[in-house]
Each structure stands twice: as C-alpha cells, then as structure tokens.
Scaffold this active site. Sequence first.
Site, PDB file in Angstrom:
ATOM      1  N   GLU A 227      27.663  11.915  41.052  1.00  0.00           N
ATOM      2  CA  GLU A 227      27.123  10.897  41.432  1.00  0.00           C
ATOM      3  C   GLU A 227      27.943   9.915  42.346  1.00  0.00           C
ATOM      4  OE1 GLU A 227      24.318   8.586  39.030  1.00  0.00           O
ATOM      5  OE2 GLU A 227      23.240  10.322  38.167  1.00  0.00           O
TER       6      GLU A 227
ATOM      7  N   HIS B 154      27.957   5.944  32.476  1.00  0.00           N
ATOM      8  CA  HIS B 154      28.743   7.089  31.719  1.00  0.00           C
ATOM      9  C   HIS B 154      30.007   6.641  31.376  1.00  0.00           C
ATOM     10  CE1 HIS B 154      25.329  10.484  32.539  1.00  0.00           C
ATOM     11  NE2 HIS B 154      25.073   9.431  33.280  1.00  0.00           N
TER      12      HIS B 154
END
Length: 420
Positions: free
Chosen positions: A49, A272
């Site tokens: 990402e 995350h």
Amino acid sequence: MKPNFSLRLRVFNLNCWGIPYLSKHRADRVKRLGDFLNRESFDLALLEEVWSEQDFQYLRQKLLPAYPAAHYFRSGIIGSGLCVFSKHPIQEFTQHVFTLNGYPYMIHHGDWFCGKAVGLLVLHLSGLVLNAYVTHLHAEYNRQKDIYLAHRVAQAWELAQFIHHTSKKADVVLLCGDLNLHPKDLGCRLLKEWTGLHDAFLETRDFKGPEEGCTMVPENCYVNRQELEQFPLGIRIDYVLYKAVSGLYISCKTLRTTTGHEPHSGSPLSDHEALMATLCVRHSPPQHNPSPTHERSPLISVLREAWAELDQGMAQGRWWATIAGYVIGLGLLLLALLCALAAGGEIREVAVLLWTPSVGLVLGAGAFYLFHVQEAKGLCRARAELQHVLGRAREAQDLGPESQPALLLGQQEGDRAEEQ
C-alpha cells in the site's frame, strides 16, 4: 558449504496504508517509517500500500545508504502498492498481476483499479539463492457477506502456483504481505498446503506483540473499531511465511510486531502493525523438527473446498453475464422501437429524448457482460487447475504415502534432484 554454515536474515513487513489524500498523516508516517528503517537496518523491508510513487522515491532517497537496492512494482491504473528495499544486491525481479481482482463498478472499494499482484526478487546470500515474494490480496470488507471470496481464493491459488513454479531453483523461499486472510480461512490454508510454507508466528518460540499475533488491533488509533466488533483482540491478516529446500533448515528465531504504535515515537506507522522477523538458515537440519505445531493438513480436503468455492463463483459470474445479456437484448429492442417511432414521425421528440439513455443502457450492460464473462473464464481456469491437482492427489493417495510427495506437492527437493 561448511557443515556449521549459518545465515541470519532480518525481515520487515508493513502494509503502509499510503492512500494519497485519504490516509491520515500519510506524509508524517512515511517520514517516520524511513527513520525507523534506517535505525533498524533490516536485510529486507517489504512494503504494501505504497500507492504514491512519490512516497517510494522519497523512501528510496532516504534509505539509500542503508538499503542500496530497491524496486517498485508497477501495475494496474493506480499501482500494486508493492515495493521492497534491500541491504543486498537484487539479482532478478519480476511480478505477476492477479487475473481476478474485484469489480470495476465497485468504485468505492477500488481494488480493481490497483492491479494487485505478487512481486518476486531473487537475492544471492552467502552462496544461497533466496526468492523473496511480496504480495497484497483483495480486501474482505464484509465477512458476513463476502462477495469477493471466490476472487480471493483464486488469488491465493495463483499466488501459490506462482511461488511453486518460480522457486524450483531457490534454496530459501520467503513470502511477506497482507493476505487479507485469517489464519484458518480457505485461501490461507490452500496457500500453505500447496507451497509448504511455514508461518513465522506459529513456528517461532520468541514472539513479542499483540495477543494471537494480531496485525490489526483496536489499540491502533487509525483502525476502524466497528470493523473489529467481532474480534475484540484484533485480526491477523499480515504474514511472514518461509521454507527451505532439503539439506537446509530454516527457523524463525524471533518475531516482533508493533502494538498499536511505533516504538520510538509512540504514534502508529500505519493502521496495520509491522512484522519484524529474524530468520536463521542452517546447513544439516536436525533429525526432528523442533516445532511441534506444524502438522500437514489434509491437502485433498483443502483442494476440494477451494474447487467448490471457485465453482460457485463461476456459476455466479455466468448468472450475472446472462442477466446482462438479457438487458442488452431488451435495450436493442427498445432502440429499434425508438428508431421506428422517430422514422414514423409519431412522438418524435420523446423518441429522441429516450435515445441517449437507451444507448447508455446497452453500452453499460455490454461492459457488465464482458467483465463477468471474463470473470467466469478466470475462475474456470483456476478451477481446472485445481481439478487436475485434485486428480493427481487422489492418484497419489491410491498409490500410497511413498508416492505422495512426488505426485502431490512437487516439493523443491524432488525438483532439484531431477534437475541434477
């Protein structure tokens, strides 16, 4: 290679949540990520990402002294978001873009536009060939009504096949990434069973991090707590997986994760948690595997389950294509009627007004039809591969346990022995 050979490998993995204009404090988090990686000096840092190539270039310059080798994997419209930074020279790299990746009309999810993929880089370390893979599978969004389940299972199978076919000359295989799969999900079990990869969290005896190894935890201020209502401890969807060929033994000495914040600044690096693993590769593996947690699950059962899921997804895709075909037919009939009305002079103004939306309906239904035909074919291809492997698995089962490794798994030990 000396009998007492030992190789230590420190690996970092993080889904960076780097969506331009949407991710909170992205620039600050990227800066702190660069500072953190420079301080720690890992052998490999694999990131997901990183949607902005400018962020990659910023990190590339900032990390150049500590990580002289780097690569950004480009695909799709937005990009795969995958990149890697290495302390060691990269000998080769390539990537594979997944055939199925969600639906283009689900714009608010956006996975289709990313071109999600798996990236491969080959490193030569102390005479060993290391294949390192980084990937990011389709997001789940709704666990109760998961419309992307068949796509994610197909991606897991493609990922497993890509690793299986590209790692035959590797001594060590490493896979890191956000799989968007819980440990017991079908895609995760299929990936592990077919590739033989070991899970660092399950294998290590020295783990420090959130309970159950969760990589999305409610303590992280960037996490949407409503998405974790059913999982009060969090969820584990990011992984470090590995294996070595016969004659070598690999183990995870330590595994660390952040716990809702970055150790130095206190603020999270992402929504995350980061994974930091220390792997050790040794010559002359011990007689008994010291990890009692790893047992081979029934491969045939997993293959059957995956085949059934892909079959269901293929039927669903064909159903949507059929519905779109009917809409196209009705749209063409409507256009013919409008042409007749306009030519006859009757309610000509109404016919002209309805012409444009009717054309739009036909074109939209046509695009919908073509996409779902392509989806059904992609699922059919993956299902055919699974069916072939399942047939071989049943064959191996009938022939007995001695024939199963060669027929079922095609492990690298056998592949390398055949080459030699």
